[in-house]
Every structure is written in C-alpha cells, then in structure tokens.
Design an enzyme around this catalytic site. Sequence first.
Site, PDB file in Angstrom:
ATOM      1  CG  ASP A 144      -0.245  -0.455   2.469  1.00 16.14           C
ATOM      2  OD1 ASP A 144       0.934  -0.095   2.645  1.00 16.14           O
ATOM      3  OD2 ASP A 144      -0.861  -1.175   3.273  1.00 16.14           O
TER       4      ASP A 144
ATOM      5  CG  ASP B  95       1.308   4.091   4.462  1.00 13.46           C
ATOM      6  OD1 ASP B  95       0.106   3.904   4.171  1.00 13.46           O
ATOM      7  OD2 ASP B  95       1.989   3.269   5.097  1.00 13.46           O
TER       8      ASP B  95
ATOM      9  CG  ASP C 239       9.464   0.908  12.404  1.00 12.56           C
ATOM     10  OD1 ASP C 239       9.722   1.581  11.389  1.00 12.56           O
ATOM     11  OD2 ASP C 239       8.659  -0.046  12.387  1.00 12.56           O
TER      12      ASP C 239
HETATM   13  P1  ATP Z   1       4.375  -3.244   5.269  1.00  9.44           P
HETATM   14  O1  ATP Z   1       3.124  -2.413   5.103  1.00  9.44           O
HETATM   15  O2  ATP Z   1       5.019  -3.674   4.012  1.00  9.44           O
HETATM   16  O3  ATP Z   1       4.208  -4.337   6.234  1.00  9.44           O
HETATM   17  P2  ATP Z   1       5.370  -0.807   6.403  1.00  9.44           P
HETATM   18  O4  ATP Z   1       6.766  -0.355   6.696  1.00  9.44           O
HETATM   19  O5  ATP Z   1       4.566   0.008   5.457  1.00  9.44           O
HETATM   20  O6  ATP Z   1       5.472  -2.307   5.949  1.00  9.44           O
HETATM   21  P3  ATP Z   1       3.303  -0.262   8.296  1.00  9.44           P
HETATM   22  O7  ATP Z   1       2.915  -1.037   9.494  1.00  9.44           O
HETATM   23  O8  ATP Z   1       2.349  -0.126   7.168  1.00  9.44           O
HETATM   24  O9  ATP Z   1       4.649  -0.925   7.785  1.00  9.44           O
HETATM   25  O10 ATP Z   1       3.769   1.174   8.798  1.00  9.44           O
HETATM   26  C1  ATP Z   1       4.052   2.246   7.936  1.00  9.44           C
HETATM   27  C2  ATP Z   1       5.210   3.060   8.488  1.00  9.44           C
HETATM   28  O11 ATP Z   1       4.858   3.617   9.761  1.00  9.44           O
HETATM   29  C3  ATP Z   1       6.494   2.268   8.748  1.00  9.44           C
HETATM   30  O12 ATP Z   1       7.276   2.146   7.597  1.00  9.44           O
HETATM   31  C4  ATP Z   1       7.149   3.082   9.831  1.00  9.44           C
HETATM   32  O13 ATP Z   1       7.805   4.206   9.287  1.00  9.44           O
HETATM   33  C5  ATP Z   1       5.974   3.586  10.652  1.00  9.44           C
HETATM   34  N1  ATP Z   1       5.637   2.653  11.756  1.00  9.44           N
HETATM   35  C6  ATP Z   1       4.738   1.663  11.748  1.00  9.44           C
HETATM   36  N2  ATP Z   1       4.693   1.005  12.917  1.00  9.44           N
HETATM   37  C7  ATP Z   1       5.584   1.604  13.708  1.00  9.44           C
HETATM   38  C8  ATP Z   1       6.003   1.398  15.055  1.00  9.44           C
HETATM   39  N3  ATP Z   1       5.490   0.427  15.805  1.00  9.44           N
HETATM   40  N4  ATP Z   1       6.951   2.256  15.551  1.00  9.44           N
HETATM   41  C9  ATP Z   1       7.464   3.243  14.800  1.00  9.44           C
HETATM   42  N5  ATP Z   1       7.120   3.464  13.529  1.00  9.44           N
HETATM   43  C10 ATP Z   1       6.200   2.679  12.976  1.00  9.44           C
HETATM   44 MG    MG Z   2       2.481  -0.266   4.963  1.00 15.46          MG
END
Ligand code: ATP
Ligand code: MG
Length: 454
Positions: free
Chosen positions: A78, A80, A157
């Site tokens: 997705d 963001d 993170d």
């Molecule tokens: P994917 O969607 O492929 O699993 P993602 O990196 O997009 O990976 P998401 O959970 O969608 O993961 O989160 C989007 C973004 O928000 C992350 O890339 C990170 O920058 C931030 N984020 C998400 N969860 C946390 C957390 N627990 N602590 C700090 N930052 C976070």
């Molecule tokens: Mg994501």
Amino acid sequence: MRGIIIINFVKKIFNFSNQIPDKHSEPTLYPRAEHCISRSQISENALKVLYRLNKAGFDAYLVGGCVRDLLLGREPKDFDVATNASPEEVKATFRNCRLIGRRFRLAHVHFGREIIEVATFRGSEEKESDDQQTDTEGRLLRDNVFGTLEEDVWRRDFTVNALYYNIKDYSVVDYAGGMQDHQAGLIRLIGDPLTRYREDPVRMLRAVRFAVKLGFTLHEDTAKPIGVNASLLASIPPARLFDETLKLFLSGYGVQTFEMLRHYDLFAMLFPDTDQALADEEHEFPRMFLIRALQNSDNRLAEDKSVTPYFLFAALLWEPFTQEVVRLKEEGQNDSVAYQNAANTVLSRQVKVTSIPKRITQSLREVWLLQSRFESRKGARPYRLLAHPRFRAAYDFLLLRADAGGADPSLAEWWTSFQNASEAEQKQMTSSGNARRGKRRTKRHSAPRSASNP
Ligand code: ATP
Ligand code: MG
C-alpha cells in the site's frame, strides 16, 4: 538547499557508513537521478493525492514501506503519504476522505477499494512533554502532536522505513541514514534500541518481519537487546499480537520467520505452549510438521493461492493440542471427549496471548476434530466426512501430518484414492466385507510417546 547539496556531496564522497545521523544532522537528498523510484511504479491514486496536496500548497511525500519496497523494485502493499497539512486540511482537500483514529488522527482517502493513508507529520518528544506520555515501562501511551518532517523521522521505527519521496522534485529525503542501510541490506532501529523497544515492544517482531521479507540483516545493535527484552511483549494487547502474527506468518516467508522468531526467543512470546512442546528435541515430528505446514503456506502464497488463518493456527497449535489429548486419554477420557476438552484448553490459553476471532477458532477446531474421523473407513462414515464443509482443509491437514511422519501414509493415500474413485470403487473401498472392520490402528512413524498422533 545549496548547503544541503554540498553536505550531501561530501557525505557521499567519504561514505560515512559508520556514522549514525542524529536529530541534529542535515538530511541527505537523493535527487531523481540517484535513485530508482519511478512514477510509473506508484499507484495512480497515490500520485493523485500527492499532487493534489501539493497544489493546495502543502508538502506531500510518500513514506514508509512503500518507499522501501520501491527502492527494491518490489510492488508495495500500500502507499502511505506524509504531509504538513492537518487532518482537517486533508479532509477539506478531498471529497472521498474520512478521518480515523483516536490516538493519532489519520486521513483515509478512498478510491474504490484502494485507500491512501495520509498522516500529518508527528512532532518531536521535547515539544510535547504533556502530550506524549510513556508508562512506567517506557511504553508510549500517547503520541498525538503534529510536527515537521524532520521531527516525524525520529518517530519511525527503522532507518529504511524513514525515507521520504518528495513529489515536488522526485527526490528522496533521508535524515536517518536509511539509504545507506538499504543499500547495505540492514534493518537498524532509529535512536537508542532499548528505549525504542520499551516504547513499543512490537518493534522486535517488526524487525524480524522486515529482515525476513526483505532478505536484510538485523544490525547488531538492533538485534542485541531482543532476546533479553522479548518478555516486554507480554504487555501488548492480544488483539494487536494476533494481527502481527498474521503479518508474520502470512507474508510468504513463514518458515524463515519461524526460525528467526525462535532464534530471538520471540516465538515463545506468541505461542508459549507450542514453544514448550518443541523444546523436547528428541522428537523430530513437531518441528518437522510445523516447517512443512509453513512451507506449504509459503508455496501457496507464491502461487497466489489463498491461505486461511485457521489452517495456520491449527498447525501452529497442533502439538500442544495433541499432547493435551494424550494426557486426557491417559486420565480415562474417551476419544471424542478428550479431543473437545483439549481444544478448549489449548485455545483458551492461546487467546490470552493472541486473541483469535471466533470464526477462526471454530474452523480450526473442526480441522482438529475431523482428524480422528479419518480413521473410520467402513460403511457410511467416509461419505459423511467427505460431505463435511471442512473436509478439504482437514484432508490437507492429514496430508501434512502424514508427510511429516505423524500419521500413517497409507491412511492419507486411502483418502486420496477415495475422493477420486468411481461410485462402484468407493462402495468397494468402504464395504465391511473385506478384512478390517471399523477402526484401523495407525502405525506410528514418530517416536512412540510422541503426542503427534494421539
Ligand atoms: P508493510 O506495510 O510492508 O508491512 P510498512 O513499513 O509500510 O510495511 P506499516 O505497518 O504499514 O509498515 O507502517 C508504515 C510506516 O509507519 C512504517 O514504515 C514506519 O515508518 C511507521 N511505523 C509503523 N509502525 C511503527 C512502530 N510500531 N513504531 C514506529 N514506527 C512505525
Ligand atoms: Mg504499509
């Protein structure tokens, strides 16, 4: 800007790979020519959102997993968006927008089934001693102050999750050294690892998930505190751990994820009973079975086939379930009562760790209970079992058990033939005329006291 570019140039020439940027560092800017993200890889709807925000006078960036995945040439799950527009300003800019979230308000811009999540930059800790609070263990309770991009970075993170793709000039903005870590294949927490894990222990699970998914290595400072701090996960609500568990095991890399979670003592925090059942290394079956089940899911996902959470949980909890069945049978309970009670015990313990929705536990329970019914191959019973709505899943489960040495392979073969047989053949296969009648004892392939084949 010129200053930034000069610093950027110097940084790149000397490649300060060991130097971790801090909150006061200048960002490194990677202009379009220096990275591989092309607009053709970005969802049209995400582009619409970025351009529209820009046109309305706001900054707009792609951020997080989508930038990380695009840099690897992968298709993001997705997209963001991060912006300096407030949620209300975002809402005012789009007709198809809904605000969600209490702790931190987010805007969801809807395009049919695709949702583009737009988050306002989050503020820094110093600024918000009242609004950002931690509990006695250092866990973040509130996190709801808006800020600038520079402040937003330090809330994320991992360095590779904190890269911002600017729609204005198609550059990538990097404050935390994410681009170098990305190139080196490193998952590195931003800031002090222990503090960041205490703020949110789920980051330990995310570290493993991303390392496996991207084929990256955990930076040693990020890896080191995990083992001793795994127990911090006990404070995470079961509903969140359930969601994380699905992400961990249904992303197509279940086997590696399982091994890495075990390596870092995290698996025990998600499946304590299973972990304990696996501790007996004399019996190969439990581990073999789990690996086969996870491999099976991974293969299905690679072929774009569906994988159901109930099948996954049925496999993950099979060993504690069968051990409980054996225990109850030794206490004198008959088969069907022991199966029911064992399912109740194991599931009620597990939902305290990872809540599992009712519809999932119901199907999972059926897959388990049907395993005992495969034994009856005479008369009307096999036909009744074949017509059961959960037959297919239960049969697949039986194949896995047989494959891993926990059920008689000839039993699995019989059911394979039975399904493909003509009516007349089926009649012959189930007729009580020939030799064995009723229950046939299953030959144990694993060690004799293994509970795998209760
Ligand atoms: P994917 O969607 O492929 O699993 P993602 O990196 O997009 O990976 P998401 O959970 O969608 O993961 O989160 C989007 C973004 O928000 C992350 O890339 C990170 O920058 C931030 N984020 C998400 N969860 C946390 C957390 N627990 N602590 C700090 N930052 C976070
Ligand atoms: Mg994501």
